[in-house]
Design a protein around this motif. Structure first.
Motif, short mmCIF file in Angstrom:
data_model
loop_
_atom_site.label_atom_id
_atom_site.label_comp_id
_atom_site.label_asym_id
_atom_site.label_seq_id
_atom_site.Cartn_x
_atom_site.Cartn_y
_atom_site.Cartn_z
N GLN A 110 -32.20 75.54 17.13
CA GLN A 110 -33.05 76.98 16.94
C GLN A 110 -32.61 77.53 17.97
O GLN A 110 -32.26 78.83 17.76
CB GLN A 110 -34.49 76.29 16.85
N SER A 117 -39.78 79.32 0.92
CA SER A 117 -40.04 78.17 1.96
C SER A 117 -41.23 78.60 3.10
O SER A 117 -42.15 77.95 3.36
CB SER A 117 -38.91 77.73 2.45
N GLN A 159 -35.00 81.56 0.94
CA GLN A 159 -35.78 81.14 2.26
C GLN A 159 -37.25 81.56 2.11
O GLN A 159 -38.03 81.03 2.84
CB GLN A 159 -35.06 81.39 3.46
N ASN A 183 -38.60 77.46 10.59
CA ASN A 183 -39.32 76.88 9.56
C ASN A 183 -39.44 75.23 9.47
O ASN A 183 -40.47 74.76 9.32
CB ASN A 183 -38.53 77.16 8.02
N ASN A 184 -38.13 74.79 10.11
CA ASN A 184 -38.07 73.45 10.10
C ASN A 184 -38.96 72.94 11.22
O ASN A 184 -39.47 71.66 11.27
CB ASN A 184 -36.82 72.74 10.43
N MET A 209 -34.56 79.43 9.07
CA MET A 209 -34.64 78.01 8.60
C MET A 209 -34.94 77.07 9.83
O MET A 209 -35.84 76.11 9.65
CB MET A 209 -33.26 77.76 8.07
N ALA A 210 -34.39 77.32 10.99
CA ALA A 210 -34.75 76.45 12.05
C ALA A 210 -36.18 76.67 12.52
O ALA A 210 -36.66 75.55 12.82
CB ALA A 210 -33.60 76.72 13.47
N PHE A 239 -42.54 72.68 10.13
CA PHE A 239 -42.87 71.54 9.32
C PHE A 239 -43.00 70.26 10.32
O PHE A 239 -44.10 69.53 10.03
CB PHE A 239 -41.82 71.45 8.40
#
Length: 198
Positions: free
Chosen positions: A4, A74, A71, A29-30, A26-27, A33
């Motif tokens: 990230q 998500s 994206q 978002n991961n 995306m980083a 999670f």
């Protein structure tokens, strides 16, 4: 966290490259999670806020990039998972409206809204009547977004028929009418008697 930080450094140092901004989104978002799975909802929300911020940057730089636009689903699904159905619904609608011809984005927003109509039932901060009002509102807006998606050229009728996220609105008269008009049930193939005789 290392990836990230690396992506964020790349995106900050190269502010005109949209995929870097998307990678940062995306980083984050991961990370959201992972935080959610660990039971840390506040931290998950912070990460999602950052993911959405970088998503907006990437979208402004390259609004036609389908990877970037996907994206968004998500990110807003993540908000819904955290129980923040209003933020998820409002964010999905606002994002879709950035694309006047975004049939796919409007369909994705409909998915989020339909899913929110289910998750609002678990909102302990609202009364039964408030939850029911919110549920119906989400369902009505989901159908409206589907109508707009079809008007904009969305033509994946199989997904319209079979998408699980649309299950909460599947029994609505308005949805059934929409389905009958645009995606009637597929007819079963009739066996060719000539081929069976050979």
């Amino acid at each position: 966290r290392q990836s990230q930080k690396l992506f964020e450094k790349l995106a900050t140092g190269n502010p005109t490259i949209p995929r870097y901004a998307c990678d940062v989104s995306m980083a984050f978002n991961n990370l959201a999670f992972v935080a959610f799975k660990a039971g840390d909802r506040p931290k998950a929300r912070i990460f999602l806020n950052s993911a959405i911020k970088w998503l907006e940057v990437a979208t402004k730089l390259s609004p036609q990039d389908r990877t970037i636009r996907h994206q968004a689903l998500s990110c807003f699904s993540g908000l819904r998972t955290l129980g923040e159905h209003k933020a998820a619904a409002d964010g999905a609608i606002e994002f879709a409206r950035k694309f006047p011809n975004g049939g796919i984005e409007f369909f994705q927003a409909a998915r989020i809204l339909a899913d929110c109509s289910k998750s609002v039932e678990e909102d302990s901060e609202q009364s039964n009547s408030e939850r029911e009002i919110a549920r119906r509102n989400y369902q009505d807006r989901a159908v409206q977004m589907l109508v707009q998606a079809l008007q904009m050229g969305f033509d994946d009728y199989a997904q319209l028929r079979d998408e699980d996220d649309l299950d909460p609105i599947r029994n609505l008269p308005a949805f059934k009418e929409l389905l009958e008009k645009h995606a009637p049930p597929m007819k079963e193939a009739v066996p060719d008697e000539r081929s069976s005789d050979q």
